[in-house]
Design an enzyme around this catalytic site. Structure first.
Site, PDB file in Angstrom:
ATOM      1  N   GLU A   1      29.817  42.334 -29.829  1.00 21.87           N
ATOM      2  CA  GLU A   1      30.946  43.240 -29.636  1.00 21.87           C
ATOM      3  C   GLU A   1      31.969  43.029 -30.743  1.00 21.87           C
ATOM      4  OE1 GLU A   1      31.377  43.905 -24.762  1.00 21.87           O
ATOM      5  OE2 GLU A   1      32.890  42.760 -25.874  1.00 21.87           O
ATOM      6  N   LEU A   2      32.239  41.775 -31.046  1.00 14.02           N
ATOM      7  CA  LEU A   2      33.241  41.439 -32.059  1.00 14.02           C
ATOM      8  C   LEU A   2      32.821  41.984 -33.434  1.00 14.02           C
ATOM      9  CD1 LEU A   2      35.939  39.877 -32.191  1.00 14.02           C
ATOM     10  CD2 LEU A   2      34.646  37.909 -33.005  1.00 14.02           C
TER      11      LEU A   2
END
Length: 1127
Positions: free
Chosen positions: A87-88
């Site tokens: 996600e990051l």
């Protein structure tokens, strides 16, 4: 990096995407954070616990790429999840590609550990990287370092989590340039409306949704709509507020035309699109509008325009607009919403009394509460306005700055409508646009407000007014409401209806309804009524005498409704009636005849009651109604209660539709006519306290009868055949029950005196019986064990059976929730027949102790042992009853032991925090009980009422007045608390009991004279005794953000004034002294369930709601500080 312009022009689906490790924060920090975003109408992506895998879910990827801001919550286990790290990576990619904003939050984590992947966070990260490629690890490390280098929020640097969450939410608003307008922040109750509307708007959804705001005129619909528009506009590509001003301005060049006109519709659409696209010259043609706005996310408010053509022209189909668009339609007409398939409807209700008073005070005094000397007047004015926001604001502004004397003079005039209020409400009436609906409105305003809906329909059945449709239209337009089959109209709307009738003619006798005392007296005395009069309604409590001309009703031969009534039948007010003997006429068209305290022996001889639907003449002087037999096919209700001179009932053989016959307390009545056998639809017969009634015709079987009351018919010698399907029967103080009685469907039975509760009787009763009342029988000594067969019994009352010694043992009536054994003066054992009792009355019994087994009654809420003169002790186990709200031990003169605490630590676990504010104990006239010890040993929140004339020395601050000043005290916690005591003297009272409210208010003052007032702490008490009473209760004032702002910073509030006051206007009560003991001096206070560390009032939600106030107060303090420094 993409420019900010490209970023801001992008059509975002979400405002915020939260990236987090659910294991650490989902049910704690994150839930509070998302709730605050929702409250501020910030749309966040919610993953709804998507099943996680190694690769990034397409739905999550879409959520990230379509969010304006990513909020990354770094926590201990964030790096343990490949999902989170991926996600990051996507967030960093979006940040670089199109300027997505990123806000990091470090939750119980050192930011440097994230930045450098060291410490525990680094170890967890290394473990996650095992079996991963070098390239993948490097990209994760770079992403962690990149985001951790962004200025964010570190929870360790904040005093509390709630403040940080609010600051982050405001930061998000600021970054999106959608800081809400302050124009509506001071409106009382507006946040509650916005919160409720938020759930209906469902802003996170991409659907195009239409939402209705519905309510009566003057209730604040437009204010709510404008507040929403102000707050939400910046979250949409386009926004338009369409009201009458917009329409009239758009249509100026087409004056006199209407919207059905093709060119008019095009012109309106052109004006609408000019607002949408912020352009003046837009050329359109048929079908162009829906194509032009199809990809536009728009917010449209259509305010108070019940014009189908407007809606058709501007928002006929939701598919005309782009994804995420919202259309809010504000109306008084619920049918208009339903007709346009708008299912999401917010009903705006009247504010509570407290909010209404606050609204009025904001308008009248520019603050939340009135000055002390205006409290009663302000409450009275708010009451006159009927809690209607428009009325509250108009009256408040009219009275602002005016002295108290003028207020008092103005009060009588406030019964009428102010011009602005009347004009606004009149629009609602004119909007009916239907003569029949308007007529029904006037009927309700002048005659039927507060009547049963079924009665109104019957009374108007032959009026050609289409009553069913009309009532529905009035409900849909919020002009009336229906509750429990009763029709209610707001007092201001009722006054509007009366005012409309008054304008019909300068001559009262020429109007359709007479509603004003002066007009009615004038018409009746001087015989000026005409055929135009349809109804008269007069409250006889408003006058001392009434003159009625002998021919006063002859000119009003169309009169349908005559209501001469009193609301105070229990008060024997004398009215001087001037009714000539020659008075011999009432209109034969009368459908409603209510004439309470009718002064003559008989109705006029020329009166023909054939059209009567409802006859109500309570407490009349009637000896008989009329002679002969009349056709009474329309009569549904006859009520002659309290007519003590009534000797005979007329022949009712032709009243075949009569449903209710009420004759209670007609004490001269000896018999019922045989004609009652024809009343096949009678379902309610009340003959109670007809104490000369001797016979009821034999052979009468009223098959429809459901309720029968023969209580107090002490001379009754014969019974009618009671139908087997009857559900309610009261035969208290009557003859013995017939031996052949079989009551298969009986739900409630009331017996007393000569009737014996023996087993044969028990076999006659239906096992479905839910209430059994048995009282005043001195020969009754035991309850048969067969009572256990009544397995649905919920309420058992065996009262004043002075020879009853015991109850059966070994049975458990599971359904029993209420038991009343009061005044059974020989009863010595504590009852043990059900463990589910919630209400137990043992007053004036011979019980000697409250046993240890009291803890079995785990659902007990109310315990009454008042007057138990043999009671010696109360088991400490009573403290384990976590639902207990009130216990009365007053006049237990032998009581010596009442330990209420047990183990305080155990009770802290057992009792919920919000329960203590309702637990009330009464120990008045318990002279052998050590009351001081009782007060001192209380380690948890209680309300006590005791006998006493002065505040005990236990309270360290005492006074004979009603206020206490604490000049040197540090106020530095998130709450202020103390134990309070007041001396209340009760001089006398005529009622069985007297209730009173004690309010406590604290004023916190600093060394410069700055101050703020707490909210009032209310307490409600009841007593039945005269003399001096000590009322002891614990007071808690939790400081939300609104107050804690005052306590931090440059100023120290070290002075507190505490005010006690009786809020009841009762001259029999006097507050003669007060005292307090500060919380630090109360034993074990910190362990209380209501202690500040778990006090419900000191919570994150309440803190979050005060941010704007806090900022404003900080600025005020800074300005004040500058002034002080410049001196």
């Amino acid at each position: 990096m993409a420019s900010s312009s490209s970023s801001s022009s992008r059509n975002w689906s979400y405002h915020v995407f939260p990236s987090f490790s659910g294991e650490d924060v989902r049910n704690t920090f994150l839930s509070h954070f998302l709730k605050e975003l929702d409250r501020k109408l910030i749309i966040s992506f919610k993953d709804n616990e998507i099943e996680r895998s190694q690769s990034l879910d397409p739905e999550l990827k879409h959520g990230i790429r379509n969010s304006r801001i990513a909020v990354v919550v770094f926590s201990k286990t964030y790096a343990s999840s490949s999902w989170c790290l991926n996600e990051l990576l996507e967030i960093v990619k979006c940040k670089k590609e199109f300027g997505q904003l990123v806000i990091p939050i470090f939750y119980n984590l050192d930011p440097s550990h994230v930045r450098k992947q060291t410490g525990d966070f680094g170890k967890i990260f290394e473990k996650t990287c095992r079996n991963k490629t070098v390239d993948e690890k490097i990209r994760w490390k770079e992403a962690l370092t990149d985001v951790a280098n962004i200025l964010g929020y570190h929870i360790v640097t904040w005093d509390n989590e709630a403040s940080m969450i609010e600051e982050i939410a405001n930061d998000i608003l600021g970054k999106m340039n959608i800081s809400p307008s302050n124009d509506f922040e001071d409106l009382v109750g507006i946040e509650d409306h916005i919160t409720k509307m938020s759930s209906l708007l469902h802003l996170e959804s991409e659907e195009v949704r239409m939402v209705g705001i519905w309510g009566p005129s003057g209730i604040g619909k437009t204010t709510i709509a404008r507040a929403l528009f102000s707050r939400l506009s910046c979250q949409f590509q386009s926004s338009v507020f369409i009201d009458k001003v917009f329409i009239s301005k758009s249509m100026e060049v087409y004056s006199g035309a209407n919207l059905v006109d093709y060119n008019m519709k095009l012109h309106l659409q052109r004006a609408f699109l000019a607002e949408i696209f912020d352009k003046k010259d837009i050329k359109i043609h048929v079908g162009a509008m829906e194509k032009m706005v199809k990809h536009r996310k728009a917010l449209i408010v259509i305010d108070d325009l019940d014009d189908q053509d407007v809606l058709d022209a501007l928002a006929d189909q939701t598919q005309w607009f782009g994804s995420g668009s919202r259309i809010i339609v504000v109306t008084e007409n619920k049918h208009f919403l339903r007709a346009n398939r708008i299912d999401h409807i917010y009903k705006v209700c009247l504010p509570s009394n407290a909010l209404a008073l606050e609204m009025f005070c904001r308008s009248a005094f520019k603050k939340n509460s009135p000055p002390d000397d205006f409290l009663e007047l302000s409450s009275e004015v708010a009451l006159r306005a009927g809690n209607l926001p428009l009325g509250l604001n108009v009256l408040g502004s009219n009275l602002r700055g005016i002295n108290k004397g003028y207020w008092i003079d103005m009060l009588p005039r406030l019964q009428g409508l102010d011009g602005k209020i009347g004009k606004t409400l009149r629009v609602s009436y004119d909007g009916l646009n239907n003569r029949k609906d308007e007529a029904i409105f006037r009927h309700i305003a002048c005659i039927f407000n507060g009547e049963k809906v079924s009665d109104i329909k019957l009374l108007l059945a032959n009026s050609n007014l289409d009553v069913n449709i009309g009532l529905k239209n009035l409900v849909d337009r919020s002009l009336i409401c229906e509750r429990f089959n009763t029709l209610e109209m707001h007092s201001l709307l009722q006054e509007l209806g009366k005012e409309i009738v008054r304008t019909q003619s300068n001559q009262p006798g020429e109007r359709e309804f007479l509603v004003d005392l002066k007009d009615i007296c004038d018409v009746l005395e001087h015989n000026t009524g005409t055929k135009k009069v349809l109804g008269i309604t007069l409250d006889i409590d408003e006058t001392d005498e009434l003159h009625i001309h002998e021919s006063s009703f002859k000119g009003m031969h169309n009169l349908l409704f005559l209501k001469i009534y009193t609301k105070k039948l229990d008060q024997k007010k004398k009215v001087r009636w001037h009714l000539p003997e020659r008075f011999d006429y009432l209109p034969s068209r009368l459908r409603l005849l209510r004439f309470d305290r009718y002064p003559s022996k008989c109705l006029p001889s020329n009166f023909h009651p054939e059209n009567l639907v409802k006859l109500q003449m309570q407490q009349s002087k009637l000896e008989k109604l009329w002679d002969g037999v009349h056709s009474l096919a329309g009569l549904r209700n006859m009520d002659l209660r309290g007519s003590r001179n009534l000797k005979e009932i007329p022949d009712l053989s032709m009243a075949t539709n009569l449903e209710t016959l009420k004759l209670s307390s007609c004490s001269s009545l000896v018999e019922l006519p045989s004609s009652i056998q024809y009343l096949n639809k009678l379902n309610d017969l009340d003959m109670s306290y007809c104490d000369h009634l001797e016979t009821i015709p034999s052979g009468v079987n009223l098959k429809s009868l459901d309720r029968l009351n023969l209580s107090g018919c002490s001379r009754l010698k014969s019974f009618l055949d009671i139908p087997t399907n009857i559900s309610w029967l009261d035969i208290g103080q009557t003859a013995d029950i017939p031996s052949n009685l079989r009551l298969q469907n009986l739900d409630e039975l009331i017996l007393c005196e000569r009737v014996q509760l023996r087993t044969p009787l028990m076999t006659m009763l239906s096992p479905t019986l839910t209430r059994l009342t048995f009282s005043n029988n001195p020969s009754f000594v035991e309850v048969p064990s067969s009572i256990q067969n009544l397995y649905q019994l919920e309420h058992l009352e065996i009262m004043n059976c002075r020879n009853l010694v015991t109850l059966p043992t070994g049975i458990n009536l599971d359904s029993l929730i209420s038991l009343d054994l009061s005044h059974c003066s020989q009863l010595k054992t504590f009852p043990d027949i059900s463990t589910n009792i919630s209400d137990l009355n043992l007053s004036y019994t011979a019980i000697e102790e409250v046993p240890l087994s009291i803890e079995k009654l785990s659902l007990l809420c109310y315990l009454d042992m008042n007057g138990c003169s043999n009671l010696l002790c109360v088991s400490p186990n009573i403290s384990k009853l976590k639902h207990l709200e009130r216990a009365d031990f007053s006049d237990c003169v032998e009581l010596t032991e009442a330990s209420w605490n047990g183990s305080s630590s155990e009770m802290v676990k057992l009792l919920p925090a919000d329960n203590f504010s309702t637990v009330k104990l009464n120990f008045i006239n318990c002279f052998k009980l050590d009351l001081t010890a009782l007060i001192q040993n209380q380690t948890f929140f209680m309300q006590l009422i005791l006998t006493g004339e002065e505040v005990p020395s236990y309270f360290t601050h005492r006074t004979s007045g009603d206020s206490i000043s604490l000049p040197h005290i540090s106020v530095c916690q998130s709450f202020f608390s103390f134990r309070g005591c007041t001396v209340i003297d009760v001089d006398s009272f005529s009622t069985i009991s007297v209730s009173f409210d004690i309010e406590v208010c604290c004023r916190f003052i600093d060394r410069f004279g700055n101050h703020f007032d707490s909210t009032d702490f209310p307490g409600y008490f009841i007593t039945t005794k005269l003399g001096g009473h000590l009322v002891v209760f614990d007071c808690y004032f939790p400081f939300n953000e609104e107050f804690t702002t005052f306590l931090d910073g440059q100023f120290n509030y070290d002075h507190v004034d505490i005010q006690f006051r009786l809020t009841n206007d009762n001259s029999q009560l006097k507050l003669k002294g007060c005292g307090i003991l500060l919380s630090e001096d109360v034993p074990s206070l910190d362990n209380r369930p209501c202690s500040p560390n778990i006090l419900p009032g000191v919570c994150e939600d309440s803190a979050l709601e005060r941010r704007s106030f806090r900022t404003k107060m900080r600025m005020m303090r800074m300005r004040l500080l500058k002034k002080l420094l410049n001196r």
